[in-house]
Structure formats: C-alpha cells, structure tokens
Design an enzyme around this catalytic site. Structure first.
Site, PDB file in Angstrom:
ATOM      1  CG  ASP A 202       1.735  -5.082   3.572  1.00  0.00           C
ATOM      2  OD1 ASP A 202       2.149  -3.947   3.263  1.00  0.00           O
ATOM      3  OD2 ASP A 202       0.727  -5.269   4.300  1.00  0.00           O
TER       4      ASP A 202
ATOM      5  CG  LEU B  61       4.459   6.627   1.745  1.00  0.00           C
ATOM      6  CD1 LEU B  61       5.283   7.214   2.886  1.00  0.00           C
ATOM      7  CD2 LEU B  61       4.212   7.675   0.667  1.00  0.00           C
TER       8      LEU B  61
ATOM      9  CG  ASP C 131       3.486  -9.006  12.446  1.00  0.00           C
ATOM     10  OD1 ASP C 131       4.263  -8.025  12.533  1.00  0.00           O
ATOM     11  OD2 ASP C 131       2.555  -9.198  13.240  1.00  0.00           O
ATOM     12  CB  VAL C 132       7.782  -5.829  10.016  1.00  0.00           C
ATOM     13  CG1 VAL C 132       7.667  -5.704   8.512  1.00  0.00           C
ATOM     14  CG2 VAL C 132       6.866  -4.857  10.735  1.00  0.00           C
TER      15      VAL C 132
ATOM     16  CB  SER D  82      -0.885  -0.024   1.261  1.00  0.00           C
ATOM     17  OG  SER D  82      -1.628   1.163   1.391  1.00  0.00           O
TER      18      SER D  82
ATOM     19  CE1 TYR E  16       3.226   6.966  12.419  1.00  0.00           C
ATOM     20  CE2 TYR E  16       3.519   9.340  12.472  1.00  0.00           C
ATOM     21  CZ  TYR E  16       3.522   8.151  11.775  1.00  0.00           C
ATOM     22  OH  TYR E  16       3.810   8.148  10.434  1.00  0.00           O
TER      23      TYR E  16
ATOM     24  CB  THR F 138      -0.672   6.978   1.495  1.00  0.00           C
ATOM     25  OG1 THR F 138      -1.044   7.307   2.837  1.00  0.00           O
ATOM     26  CG2 THR F 138       0.738   7.463   1.227  1.00  0.00           C
TER      27      THR F 138
ATOM     28  CB  SER G  30       6.687  10.422  10.584  1.00  0.00           C
ATOM     29  OG  SER G  30       5.755  11.487  10.663  1.00  0.00           O
TER      30      SER G  30
ATOM     31  CE  LYS H  10       6.525   6.142  11.454  1.00  0.00           C
ATOM     32  NZ  LYS H  10       6.908   5.121  10.452  1.00  0.00           N
TER      33      LYS H  10
HETATM   34  N1  LIG Z   1       1.195   8.886   4.487  1.00  0.00           N
HETATM   35  C1  LIG Z   1       1.804   9.796   5.199  1.00  0.00           C
HETATM   36  O1  LIG Z   1       1.436  10.976   5.199  1.00  0.00           O
HETATM   37  C2  LIG Z   1       3.028   9.427   6.027  1.00  0.00           C
HETATM   38  C3  LIG Z   1       3.738  10.464   6.629  1.00  0.00           C
HETATM   39  C4  LIG Z   1       4.856  10.166   7.387  1.00  0.00           C
HETATM   40  C5  LIG Z   1       5.251   8.854   7.546  1.00  0.00           C
HETATM   41  N2  LIG Z   1       4.543   7.865   6.959  1.00  0.00           N
HETATM   42  C6  LIG Z   1       5.009   6.481   7.178  1.00  0.00           C
HETATM   43  O2  LIG Z   1       5.206   5.858   5.932  1.00  0.00           O
HETATM   44  C7  LIG Z   1       4.979   4.457   6.063  1.00  0.00           C
HETATM   45  C8  LIG Z   1       3.978   4.031   4.993  1.00  0.00           C
HETATM   46  O3  LIG Z   1       2.782   4.743   5.200  1.00  0.00           O
HETATM   47  P1  LIG Z   1       1.571   4.772   4.159  1.00  0.00           P
HETATM   48  O4  LIG Z   1       0.956   6.114   4.249  1.00  0.00           O
HETATM   49  O5  LIG Z   1       2.043   4.243   2.861  1.00  0.00           O
HETATM   50  O6  LIG Z   1       0.568   3.775   4.908  1.00  0.00           O
HETATM   51  P2  LIG Z   1      -0.329   2.577   4.342  1.00  0.00           P
HETATM   52  O7  LIG Z   1      -1.262   2.260   5.462  1.00  0.00           O
HETATM   53  O8  LIG Z   1      -0.867   2.915   2.996  1.00  0.00           O
HETATM   54  O9  LIG Z   1       0.738   1.375   4.190  1.00  0.00           O
HETATM   55  C9  LIG Z   1       1.337   0.756   5.296  1.00  0.00           C
HETATM   56  C10 LIG Z   1       1.461  -0.724   4.998  1.00  0.00           C
HETATM   57  O10 LIG Z   1       2.127  -1.346   6.134  1.00  0.00           O
HETATM   58  C11 LIG Z   1       1.513  -2.599   6.342  1.00  0.00           C
HETATM   59  N3  LIG Z   1       1.737  -3.035   7.725  1.00  0.00           N
HETATM   60  C12 LIG Z   1       1.227  -2.496   8.865  1.00  0.00           C
HETATM   61  N4  LIG Z   1       1.665  -3.197   9.925  1.00  0.00           N
HETATM   62  C13 LIG Z   1       2.437  -4.209   9.449  1.00  0.00           C
HETATM   63  C14 LIG Z   1       3.171  -5.267  10.055  1.00  0.00           C
HETATM   64  N5  LIG Z   1       3.180  -5.453  11.385  1.00  0.00           N
HETATM   65  N6  LIG Z   1       3.870  -6.105   9.256  1.00  0.00           N
HETATM   66  C15 LIG Z   1       3.869  -5.948   7.918  1.00  0.00           C
HETATM   67  N7  LIG Z   1       3.195  -4.962   7.279  1.00  0.00           N
HETATM   68  C16 LIG Z   1       2.488  -4.113   8.050  1.00  0.00           C
HETATM   69  C17 LIG Z   1       0.042  -2.372   6.035  1.00  0.00           C
HETATM   70  O11 LIG Z   1      -0.619  -3.598   5.751  1.00  0.00           O
HETATM   71  C18 LIG Z   1       0.117  -1.443   4.813  1.00  0.00           C
HETATM   72  O12 LIG Z   1       0.117  -2.171   3.603  1.00  0.00           O
HETATM   73  C19 LIG Z   1       4.492   4.246   7.493  1.00  0.00           C
HETATM   74  O13 LIG Z   1       5.595   3.842   8.281  1.00  0.00           O
HETATM   75  C20 LIG Z   1       4.013   5.615   7.919  1.00  0.00           C
HETATM   76  O14 LIG Z   1       4.119   5.794   9.321  1.00  0.00           O
HETATM   77  C21 LIG Z   1       3.428   8.126   6.201  1.00  0.00           C
END
Ligand SMILES: NC(=O)c1ccc[n+]([C@@H]2O[C@H](COP(=O)([O-])OP(=O)(O)OC[C@H]3O[C@@H](n4cnc5c(N)ncnc54)[C@H](O)[C@@H]3O)[C@@H](O)[C@H]2O)c1
Length: 246
Positions: free
Chosen positions: A27, A8, A50-51, A6, A152, A187, A139, A156
């Site tokens: 994922d 990023l 699961d990471v 999903s 959070y 996203t 983040s 981070k």
């Molecule tokens: N979107 C934003 O604005 C933003 C801003 C700053 C940081 N981030 C960070 O970027 C990263 C990606 O965010 P995104 O917006 O693409 O989110 P998203 O929810 O679209 O994607 C995150 C993915 O991580 C997977 N995931 C969650 N827990 C998991 C686990 N335990 N094991 C394996 N996979 C797992 C989910 O299934 C999902 O596919 C995250 O770490 C988020 O904190 C996002």
C-alpha cells in the site's frame, strides 16, 4: 494484498491471516499498513508500494514469496474521481485525471497480476495442479457507471475485461483469476459521508437494505481462494443493487 492498509483490503488481510496465510500488505499508506501488519503478526509484512511502479511491485512480490510460496494475490488498491465527460460549462474532462484513475486502477492491477503470476508460476504445484489464485476488485460501476464516473467506470470495466483472458493465459500453470464487483461497501471512503446520506445509499439496495461490510467482501475473497472450480468470472457483491444514472 494490495490496498491492504484500508477498507476492503484491510478486512481481507485480516481474514486471510486468520486462515493461516502469511500476508504481505502492499500500500502507499505506510502508517496504517505498518500498524495492521503488526496487529496481524504471524509473519505479516508491510511494504510501501505504489502498484503502478514495476520495480516496487517486483520487490514486494519477491518479499511476499520469501518465507512461504506465493499462492494468493488480491488487488484492492484503487481510487475514484468524480468528473463528467464535459463539465457543466462545456469544458472537457481533465485528461490527466482520466489517465491517473485508469493508471492506478487498471494498469496497477495488471502490473500486480503479471508479476504475482510470474512468481506463482515458479512455485511447486499443489496436488490438484493448482499454483495459486488471483482476485481483482472491479465495481458495479463497471456495469452501471453513474454520471461523473466515466474514468472510474472505464478503469473498472477494464478489470472485468481482463479477467477471462488472464484466466486463460494462466490456466497452463494452474493459476485461477476471478474479479469481485462490489456495490456500496462501508469503508473509510463512504465513512466520510454523513450518517443520513449513508442510510439513504443503503436504502437503495435491493436486499439487505444497507451498505455492505468489508468482512462480506473478505469472505468472498476467501471463498474464491478456497473453491478450485471458480475461475475466469466477475462476481457482483451488491445485495442486488443496480445503480441509477445518478
Ligand atoms: N467501498 C466501496 O463501496 C467500493 C465499491 C466498489 C469497488 N470498490 C473498490 O474496492 C477497492 C478498495 O476500496 P476501499 O473502499 O477499501 O477504499 P480505501 O480507500 O479504504 O482503500 C484503498 C487503499 O488503496 C491504497 N492505494 C491507492 N492507490 C494506491 C497505489 N497507487 N498503490 C498502492 N496502494 C494504493 C490506498 O492507500 C488505500 O489504503 C478499490 O479498488 C475500490 O475502487 C470499493
């Protein structure tokens, strides 16, 4: 590529595959993860992982290195929770929620770093002595955590904190480590908000006044991977945004 099903992570999986990498998506979300691996083709695989699970990541890393040496690991799996240190009625932050967020975002990232780095260290070095690059996702909340972001932001901030010591630990084997600290990226997470709220969030960005695209994140991952002189650093990708308290 963790969290590759999903947002990023998916954009990065596409970008790395376009660059010729054989991408392995780790994922928890099997449905979208498998669909993306199929779409990418060219040796792309999905492994339901699961990471935070040592055995699952060990197996996924082994699979990732089966047909080509593991050279790139990108940590994108992550999640958030909105809760204050004490709630409005004075009751304390749920302890398990805090531990869960830190476990997935910080401990999960470290789990992947240690296992991927171990596998990378066993590969043949490239001509410049390099064996691989690891990119983590923090983040802007690591620096400008807002009200309700305590768990959070802590998770981070931990990722920012481990970046330099990880780069130092892994320098002897030619592995670089960098972290990206994204701002407000468009996203599925933010896609759930109504359009006017998304526009309001974008208007708070210094320039350009909009949300970031996942492709812009993926482009920075590619730059970090391609530039052998980037190491041990956290890079904000936020259009100059500084988050207010709320
Ligand atoms: N979107 C934003 O604005 C933003 C801003 C700053 C940081 N981030 C960070 O970027 C990263 C990606 O965010 P995104 O917006 O693409 O989110 P998203 O929810 O679209 O994607 C995150 C993915 O991580 C997977 N995931 C969650 N827990 C998991 C686990 N335990 N094991 C394996 N996979 C797992 C989910 O299934 C999902 O596919 C995250 O770490 C988020 O904190 C996002």
């Amino acid at each position: 590529m963790t969290g590759g099903a999903s947002g990023l992570g998916a954009a990065t999986a596409r970008r790395l595959a376009q660059g010729g990498a054989e991408v392995t998506i780790l994922d928890k979300n099997a449905e979208t993860g498998e669909a993306l691996a199929k779409e990418l083709g060219g040796g792309a695989k999905f492994v339901e992982t699961d990471v935070t699970d040592a055995d699952q990541v060990t197996q996924a890393v082994a699979l990732a290195g089966e047909t080509a040496p593991l050279r790139i690991a990108v940590n994108c799996a992550g999640l958030g929770a909105a809760m204050r240190t004490i709630n409005r009625d004075g009751s304390p932050h749920d302890f398990d929620v805090f531990k869960f967020v830190v476990n997935v975002n910080l401990v999960g990232t470290f789990n992947v770093i240690r296992l991927a780095a171990s596998a990378m260290s066993k590969t043949d070095a490239l001509e410049n002595g390099e064996r691989g690059a690891i990119v983590n996702t923090a983040s802007v909340a690591a620096f400008d955590g807002q009200i309700g972001q305590i768990a959070y932001s802590a998770s981070k901030g931990g990722i920012v904190g481990l970046t330099l010591p990880a780069a130092r630990d892994l320098a002897p084997v030619g592995i670089r480590v960098c972290t990206i600290a994204p701002g407000l990226m468009d996203t599925p997470l933010l896609g759930l908000l109504p359009e006017d709220q998304r526009q309001a969030l974008g208007a708070g960005v210094l320039f350009p006044k909009r949300l970031g695209n996942p492709e812009e994140y993926a482009a920075l991952v590619a730059s970090i991977v391609e530039n052998p002189y980037l190491n041990g650093e956290t890079i904000r990708l936020d259009g100059g945004l500084r988050m207010p308290p709320k």
